[in-house]
Design a protein around this motif. Structure first.
Motif, short mmCIF file in Angstrom:
data_model
loop_
_atom_site.label_atom_id
_atom_site.label_comp_id
_atom_site.label_asym_id
_atom_site.label_seq_id
_atom_site.Cartn_x
_atom_site.Cartn_y
_atom_site.Cartn_z
N TYR A 22 55.38 47.54 16.26
CA TYR A 22 54.47 47.40 17.40
C TYR A 22 53.14 46.76 17.02
O TYR A 22 52.28 46.56 17.88
N THR A 23 52.93 46.43 15.74
CA THR A 23 51.69 45.78 15.34
C THR A 23 51.91 44.37 14.81
O THR A 23 50.97 43.75 14.33
N HIS A 24 53.13 43.83 14.90
CA HIS A 24 53.39 42.48 14.39
C HIS A 24 52.51 41.43 15.07
O HIS A 24 52.17 40.42 14.45
N TRP A 25 52.14 41.65 16.32
CA TRP A 25 51.33 40.68 17.04
C TRP A 25 49.97 40.44 16.38
O TRP A 25 49.36 39.39 16.55
N MET A 26 49.50 41.38 15.57
CA MET A 26 48.19 41.26 14.95
C MET A 26 48.13 40.15 13.91
O MET A 26 47.05 39.67 13.58
N GLN A 27 49.30 39.70 13.42
CA GLN A 27 49.31 38.62 12.44
C GLN A 27 48.81 37.30 13.03
O GLN A 27 48.46 36.38 12.30
#
Length: 190
Positions: free
Chosen positions: A114-119
């Motif tokens: 759920y935090t992959h978008w932060m890349q």
């Protein structure tokens, strides 16, 4: 006999500890029966969760620059639109373009799905953040942290939802009344 700890149900969540800041709220429970004779120990009696209160105790709106914008991936907006109970009275949203100035290393250190978008958060990049119902405040007709009313080139703060170590600063470029954000650099106000 062995008697385990027994605790009450959780209380309701408190309000935010302080207005106009990213802070926390609390819920508590109490011990009904202490453990005896080697019984199971009591679990934690207090939990905290992050929150932001955008109105002072006197009922006035907090100053925009004090509050970090809370953002998540733009893909969350599609799911949110499906879940939201539309009554037809929602105002249409808008988008704001920002230039990312500084990003904490914590944005790259989280490996949850759920935090992959932060890349996709990179210093110097322009990002597009959508303001839509229910984040669109019905009184002020804007999303908190969108930078409306800020001075040109003023550094504004943002924080990623789901990873409190991922935050940074950005400068507001412009507001767009119709959103056509590129999918990779598209985010959403919470």
């Amino acid at each position: 006999p062995v008697i385990p700890c027994v605790v009450s149900q959780w209380s309701v969540w408190s309000g935010c500890a302080e207005p106009c800041k990213t802070t926390y709220r609390v819920r508590r429970r109490h011990v009904i029966q202490e453990p005896r004779n080697g019984g199971e120990a009591c679990p934690p009696l207090e939990e905290r969760a992050g929150c932001v209160e955008y109105w002072t105790q006197q009922g006035t709106e907090c100053k925009q620059s004090l509050i970090p914008a809370l953002i998540t991936t733009g893909g969350f907006g599609k799911a949110r639109k499906k879940r939201a109970a539309a009554d037809g009275n929602e105002r249409t949203g808008y988008c704001v373009e920002f230039q990312l100035v500084a990003i904490t290393p914590g944005c790259l250190q989280s490996h949850h799905s759920y935090t992959h978008w932060m890349q996709y958060l990179r210093e110097g990049h322009t990002v597009c953040v959508e303001c839509q119902h229910p984040a669109l405040d019905s009184r002020s007709l804007h999303c908190y942290g969108d930078g409306s009313g800020s001075k040109k080139n003023q550094l504004l703060h943002w924080q990623a939802v789901g990873n409190p170590r991922c935050k940074g600063t950005w400068k507001r470029i412009r507001q767009l009344d119709t959103c056509s954000c590129p999918s990779v650099h598209s985010f959403l106000f919470i």
